[in-house]
Each structure stands twice: as C-alpha cells, then as structure tokens.
Scaffold this active site. Sequence first.
Site, PDB file in Angstrom:
ATOM      1  N   CYS A 119       0.852  -1.182   0.000  1.00 51.38           N
ATOM      2  CA  CYS A 119       0.000   0.000   0.000  1.00 51.38           C
ATOM      3  C   CYS A 119       0.895   1.241   0.000  1.00 51.38           C
ATOM      4  CB  CYS A 119      -0.917   0.019   1.216  1.00 51.38           C
ATOM      5  SG  CYS A 119      -2.307   1.169   1.018  1.00 51.38           S
ATOM      6  N   CYS A 121      -0.186   4.273   1.760  1.00 54.51           N
ATOM      7  CA  CYS A 121      -0.598   5.288   2.746  1.00 54.51           C
ATOM      8  C   CYS A 121       0.453   5.534   3.837  1.00 54.51           C
ATOM      9  CB  CYS A 121      -1.949   4.945   3.352  1.00 54.51           C
ATOM     10  SG  CYS A 121      -1.990   3.395   4.241  1.00 54.51           S
ATOM     11  N   LYS A 194     -12.380  -4.824   1.744  1.00 54.75           N
ATOM     12  CA  LYS A 194     -11.893  -3.978   2.825  1.00 54.75           C
ATOM     13  C   LYS A 194     -12.830  -2.790   2.967  1.00 54.75           C
ATOM     14  CE  LYS A 194      -7.907  -1.294   4.323  1.00 54.75           C
ATOM     15  NZ  LYS A 194      -6.510  -0.943   4.059  1.00 54.75           N
ATOM     16  N   ARG A 204      -3.824   3.628  12.525  1.00 55.59           N
ATOM     17  CA  ARG A 204      -3.377   4.867  11.872  1.00 55.59           C
ATOM     18  C   ARG A 204      -2.453   5.657  12.777  1.00 55.59           C
ATOM     19  NH1 ARG A 204      -8.926   6.154   8.500  1.00 55.59           N
ATOM     20  NH2 ARG A 204      -8.811   4.241   7.266  1.00 55.59           N
ATOM     21  N   ARG A 216     -11.191   7.648   3.308  1.00 59.40           N
ATOM     22  CA  ARG A 216     -10.878   6.637   2.303  1.00 59.40           C
ATOM     23  C   ARG A 216     -12.125   6.059   1.629  1.00 59.40           C
ATOM     24  NH1 ARG A 216      -5.678   6.593   3.869  1.00 59.40           N
ATOM     25  NH2 ARG A 216      -4.943   5.544   5.770  1.00 59.40           N
ATOM     26  N   GLU A 232     -16.445  -7.565  -5.559  1.00 60.88           N
ATOM     27  CA  GLU A 232     -15.013  -7.320  -5.320  1.00 60.88           C
ATOM     28  C   GLU A 232     -14.236  -8.639  -5.268  1.00 60.88           C
ATOM     29  OE1 GLU A 232     -13.067  -4.874  -5.303  1.00 60.88           O
ATOM     30  OE2 GLU A 232     -14.193  -3.047  -4.879  1.00 60.88           O
ATOM     31  N   LYS A 247     -11.986  -7.545   5.847  1.00 57.44           N
ATOM     32  CA  LYS A 247     -11.428  -6.676   6.882  1.00 57.44           C
ATOM     33  C   LYS A 247     -12.358  -5.501   7.144  1.00 57.44           C
ATOM     34  CE  LYS A 247      -7.544  -3.651   7.509  1.00 57.44           C
ATOM     35  NZ  LYS A 247      -6.491  -2.941   6.876  1.00 57.44           N
ATOM     36  N   SER A 273      -6.976  -3.311  14.339  1.00 59.58           N
ATOM     37  CA  SER A 273      -6.479  -2.635  15.543  1.00 59.58           C
ATOM     38  C   SER A 273      -7.594  -2.223  16.505  1.00 59.58           C
ATOM     39  CB  SER A 273      -5.658  -1.413  15.124  1.00 59.58           C
ATOM     40  OG  SER A 273      -6.425  -0.552  14.305  1.00 59.58           O
ATOM     41  N   TYR A 312      -3.568  -9.182  16.158  1.00 53.15           N
ATOM     42  CA  TYR A 312      -2.548  -8.708  17.094  1.00 53.15           C
ATOM     43  C   TYR A 312      -2.525  -9.587  18.349  1.00 53.15           C
ATOM     44  CZ  TYR A 312      -2.900  -4.819  13.899  1.00 53.15           C
ATOM     45  OH  TYR A 312      -2.922  -4.069  12.748  1.00 53.15           O
TER      46      TYR A 312
HETATM   47  C1  PBG Z   1      -3.124   0.231   4.858  1.00 55.25           C
HETATM   48  C2  PBG Z   1      -3.710  -0.560   5.939  1.00 55.25           C
HETATM   49  C3  PBG Z   1      -4.553  -0.170   6.990  1.00 55.25           C
HETATM   50  C4  PBG Z   1      -4.739  -1.288   7.802  1.00 55.25           C
HETATM   51  C5  PBG Z   1      -4.053  -2.335   7.198  1.00 55.25           C
HETATM   52  N1  PBG Z   1      -3.443  -1.874   6.043  1.00 55.25           N
HETATM   53  C6  PBG Z   1      -5.065   1.173   7.349  1.00 55.25           C
HETATM   54  C7  PBG Z   1      -6.122   1.790   6.534  1.00 55.25           C
HETATM   55  O1  PBG Z   1      -6.600   1.271   5.524  1.00 55.25           O
HETATM   56  O2  PBG Z   1      -6.470   2.912   6.896  1.00 55.25           O
HETATM   57  C8  PBG Z   1      -5.525  -1.356   9.075  1.00 55.25           C
HETATM   58  C9  PBG Z   1      -5.150  -2.438  10.008  1.00 55.25           C
HETATM   59  C10 PBG Z   1      -5.672  -2.302  11.392  1.00 55.25           C
HETATM   60  O3  PBG Z   1      -6.468  -1.407  11.725  1.00 55.25           O
HETATM   61  O4  PBG Z   1      -5.265  -3.125  12.211  1.00 55.25           O
HETATM   62  N2  PBG Z   1      -3.980   0.648   3.868  1.00 55.25           N
END
Ligand code: PBG
Length: 322
Positions: A119, A121, A194, A204, A216, A232, A247, A273, A312
Amino acid sequence: MFPEERPRRLRQNSSLRSLVRETELQISHLIYPYFVMPGSGIKTEIEAMPGCYRFSIDTLVEDARETFDMGIPAVILFGLPEKKDERGSEAWSPKGVVQKTIAELKRTVPELLVITDVCMCEYTSHGHCGLLKKNKIDNDSTVEMLAKIALSHARAGADLVAPSDMMDGRIGAIREELDENSFEHIAIMSYAVKYSSSFYGPFREAADCAPGFGDRSSYQMDPANKREALKEASLDMQEGADILMVKPAMAYLDIIHILNQEFYLPIAAYQVSGEYSMIKAAAQKGWIDEKRVMAESLISIKRAGADIILTYFAKEYARLKG
Ligand code: PBG
C-alpha cells in the site's frame, strides 16, 4: 421434542463438550502483524495498542524468531519509512525499511512466512493509499506503483504479497508484474473486501497514516454493502488472487460467511487494531476477562468461515493454547 430431546446431555462435562466441539482454531492459522521502522535497538509500545510495538529491524528479527517458535507460521509487515513524500517513493525502494526487514527475516528465520502489506498510505505525505491528481486518487497510475511495490517485496524475498489499497485492477497488474519477473510462485493475498471502517483508528496512530484530508471512502467499501463484497471478491479471484481477505472481522462475520460459501479460495479475516484495542481497554478497566474474550472473538471469526486470521492477539492466543 422435549422431554426426549435434551441438548444439555452433550454439555455435561468438558470431555463431552470437547467431543462435540464443531470449530477448532489452530495456532497454525494465525498471522501476526509487525510495524517496522528505521534505526536499531527500538521496541516502543504503541499507546493505543497495548502489547504491540514499533520495532527496528534488529529487535523485530529477534521477536519474530520467538513468534515462529510459538507455532505461528506467518507475519505481515507494515513499514514506517524514514521520509514520506507525495509519491510515496520509499515504498518501492530496494533499501526501504520493509525490503531490508524481509531480507533479514529470510536470512535468520527462513521457514517463517513473510507477507507484506502492499500500500502507499504509510509512505505518502498526504496519507492516502494512492497517487493524487488534482487532489483525487488516480486509480490507474496508483496501480502501476502498487505493482512496482509488490515486485520490490518479491525481490527482497517476500513469500506472499497482500495489497490493501482497494484500487480497481491492482490484483491483475500485480500478478502480471510478478509473472513477468519470474515470481510466478509468489502468492497474492488480496484485501479483497476492505471496508471504510472506523475500527482502523489505532493502526493509523501506529503507522502514522491517517489521511491528511478527506477519508478513504472513495476506495474502501461502504460498511452497508454485502453484494458488492461478492463483486469485489470475484473480480480479485478472476484477476489472480490466491487468498481473499475480509477486513475488519467481527463486525463483518456475515461477509466472511458468504465468501466462504461462494468461493473456493482460502478466506482470511483481519481482526483489526480497533477490535484489538477495545478488548484491551475494557480488560484494563476490569470490565471483561481479556483471555476469554480474545478466545471467543477468534473462534467466532473462525466459525463464520475464516480459514486464516490476522490478529494482534496471535502471540497471546498461542501462549494460551500452547
Ligand atoms: C493500509 C492498511 C490499513 C490497515 C491495514 N493496512 C489502514 C487503513 O486502511 O487505513 C488497518 C489495520 C488495522 O487497523 O489493524 N492501507
């Protein structure tokens, strides 16, 4: 009918309960996420994710050996680059922090599967998952960059790549780039479904990748949509994904279930997270039993139909089971 039928007969003791238990979650189905940054000797706890750390390469490699020794077969890497810029150029640098970590992991713990989050970001100064054109994410030029990033991970030795950007057409482009460079054996685990979720909040902070403006929702999915998830997933499968991911996990168990029913690829689910931190926070307040809630949340994700879980909690679950 009652009184002949008595479901409680099979719940009388733990041997009976284990005999009829329908779902089992093995440590070998888990993937543990790591955050890696430049430097050495670093292991800093992430405030919003108690028990999770930002590592430098040396401390990460040590920790990853422990992870593998606990029976966890795979890790996924997120990089915090030295410098961010408009085009996220450190994302594909052969000397980038993720590329160096992959090489070091493959050298020291070769059997550990190394998966990389593909990615932009974490690498862009604006925090969006793609390249901007007039303040809008430009899909097609972003896809070219993503293919370049995936190739740089494969060159460094990654076993699987996991694109998490949600651009259209990226799975096909990455597959083609890998194949053209003799990496046809490298699998793609697609973040196929996602959602544009508020459960990513703590991540983040951890990866310092909150978007600088807007959100996003022009690329990640609307939490209200289910049929779109099938679309998708089927596009990604046709483009060459080997594993389909959903996710977040717990708020999307119906999506995990329907993908398991409709597709013959392995299904992964990411317990993100926010899901982790909510359990941690409530446990710290003494409001819930952390270990039991962890185990229950993971078994529910498995029961819904996930073959693989990114979490995690992987190490804590392994400690509980092992
Ligand atoms: C990157 C990415 C994100 C997460 C995994 N890959 C953040 C997002 O899309 O904002 C989130 C993982 C998590 O919250 O544990 N694009």
